[in-house]
Design a protein around this motif. Structure first.
Motif, PDB file in Angstrom:
ATOM      1  N   THR A   1     -39.263 137.683  10.743  1.00 29.19           N
ATOM      2  CA  THR A   1     -38.076 137.819   9.905  1.00 29.19           C
ATOM      3  C   THR A   1     -36.863 138.086  10.784  1.00 29.19           C
ATOM      4  O   THR A   1     -36.970 138.744  11.819  1.00 29.19           O
ATOM      5  CB  THR A   1     -38.248 138.971   8.890  1.00 29.19           C
ATOM      6  N   SER A   2     -35.725 137.567  10.363  1.00 29.95           N
ATOM      7  CA  SER A   2     -34.477 137.784  11.090  1.00 29.95           C
ATOM      8  C   SER A   2     -33.359 138.051  10.099  1.00 29.95           C
ATOM      9  O   SER A   2     -33.303 137.436   9.031  1.00 29.95           O
ATOM     10  CB  SER A   2     -34.140 136.555  11.944  1.00 29.95           C
ATOM     11  N   VAL A   3     -32.491 138.993  10.437  1.00 30.75           N
ATOM     12  CA  VAL A   3     -31.316 139.314   9.634  1.00 30.75           C
ATOM     13  C   VAL A   3     -30.085 139.117  10.517  1.00 30.75           C
ATOM     14  O   VAL A   3     -30.038 139.641  11.634  1.00 30.75           O
ATOM     15  CB  VAL A   3     -31.354 140.761   9.114  1.00 30.75           C
ATOM     16  N   SER A   4     -29.102 138.373  10.035  1.00 27.26           N
ATOM     17  CA  SER A   4     -27.946 138.058  10.870  1.00 27.26           C
ATOM     18  C   SER A   4     -26.642 138.229  10.116  1.00 27.26           C
ATOM     19  O   SER A   4     -26.573 138.058   8.901  1.00 27.26           O
ATOM     20  CB  SER A   4     -28.044 136.618  11.380  1.00 27.26           C
ATOM     21  N   ALA A   5     -25.602 138.573  10.864  1.00 22.24           N
ATOM     22  CA  ALA A   5     -24.246 138.702  10.325  1.00 22.24           C
ATOM     23  C   ALA A   5     -23.274 138.011  11.280  1.00 22.24           C
ATOM     24  O   ALA A   5     -23.549 137.891  12.477  1.00 22.24           O
ATOM     25  CB  ALA A   5     -23.873 140.175  10.149  1.00 22.24           C
ATOM     26  N   PRO A   6     -22.121 137.554  10.767  1.00 19.01           N
ATOM     27  CA  PRO A   6     -21.167 136.817  11.594  1.00 19.01           C
ATOM     28  C   PRO A   6     -20.261 137.721  12.425  1.00 19.01           C
ATOM     29  O   PRO A   6     -19.927 138.838  12.014  1.00 19.01           O
ATOM     30  CB  PRO A   6     -20.348 136.044  10.562  1.00 19.01           C
ATOM     31  N   ILE A   7     -19.857 137.212  13.573  1.00 24.91           N
ATOM     32  CA  ILE A   7     -18.885 137.884  14.436  1.00 24.91           C
ATOM     33  C   ILE A   7     -17.597 137.064  14.405  1.00 24.91           C
ATOM     34  O   ILE A   7     -17.618 135.852  14.627  1.00 24.91           O
ATOM     35  CB  ILE A   7     -19.418 138.007  15.871  1.00 24.91           C
ATOM     36  N   VAL A   8     -16.480 137.736  14.113  1.00 27.81           N
ATOM     37  CA  VAL A   8     -15.197 137.062  13.890  1.00 27.81           C
ATOM     38  C   VAL A   8     -14.191 137.507  14.944  1.00 27.81           C
ATOM     39  O   VAL A   8     -14.131 138.694  15.302  1.00 27.81           O
ATOM     40  CB  VAL A   8     -14.655 137.390  12.478  1.00 27.81           C
ATOM     41  N   ASN A   9     -13.396 136.563  15.445  1.00 24.12           N
ATOM     42  CA  ASN A   9     -12.408 136.919  16.467  1.00 24.12           C
ATOM     43  C   ASN A   9     -11.039 137.208  15.861  1.00 24.12           C
ATOM     44  O   ASN A   9     -10.878 137.237  14.639  1.00 24.12           O
ATOM     45  CB  ASN A   9     -12.320 135.819  17.535  1.00 24.12           C
ATOM     46  N   HIS A  10     -10.046 137.394  16.714  1.00 28.01           N
ATOM     47  CA  HIS A  10      -8.707 137.774  16.262  1.00 28.01           C
ATOM     48  C   HIS A  10      -8.009 136.664  15.488  1.00 28.01           C
ATOM     49  O   HIS A  10      -7.002 136.905  14.817  1.00 28.01           O
ATOM     50  CB  HIS A  10      -7.843 138.182  17.467  1.00 28.01           C
ATOM     51  N   GLN A  11      -8.527 135.444  15.581  1.00 26.60           N
ATOM     52  CA  GLN A  11      -7.951 134.319  14.851  1.00 26.60           C
ATOM     53  C   GLN A  11      -8.695 134.046  13.546  1.00 26.60           C
ATOM     54  O   GLN A  11      -8.536 132.989  12.941  1.00 26.60           O
ATOM     55  CB  GLN A  11      -7.961 133.061  15.727  1.00 26.60           C
ATOM     56  N   ASN A  12      -9.512 135.015  13.146  1.00 29.83           N
ATOM     57  CA  ASN A  12     -10.271 134.911  11.894  1.00 29.83           C
ATOM     58  C   ASN A  12     -11.287 133.769  11.938  1.00 29.83           C
ATOM     59  O   ASN A  12     -11.583 133.143  10.917  1.00 29.83           O
ATOM     60  CB  ASN A  12      -9.341 134.739  10.694  1.00 29.83           C
ATOM     61  N   GLU A  13     -11.818 133.499  13.125  1.00 26.08           N
ATOM     62  CA  GLU A  13     -12.813 132.448  13.322  1.00 26.08           C
ATOM     63  C   GLU A  13     -14.176 133.081  13.595  1.00 26.08           C
ATOM     64  O   GLU A  13     -14.270 134.025  14.393  1.00 26.08           O
ATOM     65  CB  GLU A  13     -12.442 131.556  14.516  1.00 26.08           C
ATOM     66  N   VAL A  14     -15.219 132.568  12.952  1.00 24.73           N
ATOM     67  CA  VAL A  14     -16.580 133.024  13.259  1.00 24.73           C
ATOM     68  C   VAL A  14     -16.996 132.383  14.574  1.00 24.73           C
ATOM     69  O   VAL A  14     -17.146 131.165  14.665  1.00 24.73           O
ATOM     70  CB  VAL A  14     -17.558 132.650  12.132  1.00 24.73           C
ATOM     71  N   VAL A  15     -17.132 133.204  15.596  1.00 26.78           N
ATOM     72  CA  VAL A  15     -17.401 132.688  16.932  1.00 26.78           C
ATOM     73  C   VAL A  15     -18.835 132.922  17.382  1.00 26.78           C
ATOM     74  O   VAL A  15     -19.273 132.383  18.401  1.00 26.78           O
ATOM     75  CB  VAL A  15     -16.435 133.312  17.962  1.00 26.78           C
ATOM     76  N   ALA A  16     -19.583 133.734  16.637  1.00 30.69           N
ATOM     77  CA  ALA A  16     -20.958 134.035  17.040  1.00 30.69           C
ATOM     78  C   ALA A  16     -21.702 134.670  15.873  1.00 30.69           C
ATOM     79  O   ALA A  16     -21.111 134.994  14.834  1.00 30.69           O
ATOM     80  CB  ALA A  16     -20.968 134.989  18.244  1.00 30.69           C
ATOM     81  N   GLY A  17     -22.971 134.843  16.071  1.00 31.59           N
ATOM     82  CA  GLY A  17     -23.791 135.563  15.114  1.00 31.59           C
ATOM     83  C   GLY A  17     -24.653 136.570  15.841  1.00 31.59           C
ATOM     84  O   GLY A  17     -25.077 136.332  16.975  1.00 31.59           O
TER      85      GLY A  17
END
Length: 254
Positions: A198-214
């Motif tokens: 099982t895996s649980v993931s959430a998004p990482i957002v940068n200063h430009q409001n872009e999802v750049v990673a998880g």
């Protein structure tokens, strides 16, 4: 000039063989690459002279130390890794499971950092591993935040092939799961890339409001049951928010 370009392309073709093979003989390189013996001999000699390849006493070639230097430079310049690593380590200590950091690379997701669990029974992932965007929580959280048009193009043009027993292979179901992931701010996968995990993931957002990673917490399915699952979801989303803040994001993640 065109001949030089062909030489560069063929040289890269040789070097990429070592992504899957730690060591290769000259004969194996010739077999896998299809490059004629004379041309291969000349290119291997040049690559060895420049430090891109090294040869041991048994006649096996491997990537040279120059790649280690380049790799370290790339790693150091990926700011998100340096920022995320302490947060990932703290998350691992709290949930006692493996923590992964993934970024998009074309139509795939690539693991760029990991912190292993201390459990004797664990998942074995490696930095550089790739997975399709539709499969696995960390990959899918990135797909969930692509622009709608781009996301739909990906879904309609990609074969949703099964990888694990839980891989989502139905387009309608995938769309629903992606919508839910974006609304909730996290996603969960079970047995999608590896069975009984099982895996649980959430998004990482940068200063430009872009999802750049998880960022994800992953482990054996049996350890994500009962009250443990809400606890892990909370900790993963908190970690994603903290890394996002460190990247300059000033909004509010779900």
């Amino acid at each position: 000039m065109q001949a030089n370009n062909k030489t560069v392309v063929k040289s890269m073709q040789i070097l990429t063989l070592f992504i899957k093979h730690p060591k290769l003989t000259f004969t194996e390189m010739m077999e896998y690459s299809g490059v004629p013996k004379t041309s291969l001999h000349r290119m291997v000699g040049s690559l060895e002279e420049m430090g891109f390849l090294t040869k041991d006493e048994q006649g096996y070639y491997s990537l040279g130390l120059l790649f280690l230097q380049f790799g370290q430079l790339v790693a150091n310049r990926l700011d998100i890794r340096n920022i995320a690593k302490p947060v990932m380590e703290a998350l691992r200590d709290e949930v006692e499971e493996a923590v992964n950091l993934i970024v998009r690379d074309g139509n795939e997701a690539m693991y760029i950092e990991k912190v292993d669990t201390l459990h004797p029974v664990r998942l074995y992932t490696s930095i550089g591993r790739r997975s399709p965007l539709y499969a696995g929580a960390c990959s899918r959280i990135i797909l969930a935040h692509l622009p709608e048009k781009e996301q739909e193009e990906y879904i309609t043009q990609t074969e949703l092939a099964p990888i694990g027993i839980g891989t989502i292979t139905d387009q309608k179901k995938l769309r629903n799961v992606l919508k839910e992931a974006k609304e909730k701010g996290y996603t969960i996968s079970t047995s999608e890339l590896e069975n009984f995990t099982t895996s649980v993931s959430a998004p990482i957002v940068n200063h430009q409001n872009e999802v750049v990673a998880g960022i994800s917490v992953a482990g054996i399915e049996a350890r994500f049951q009962g009250d443990r699952l809400p606890f892990i979801i909370q900790k993963v989303t908190e970690a994603a928010s903290l890394i996002s803040e460190k990247l300059g994001y000033q909004g509010s993640l779900k």
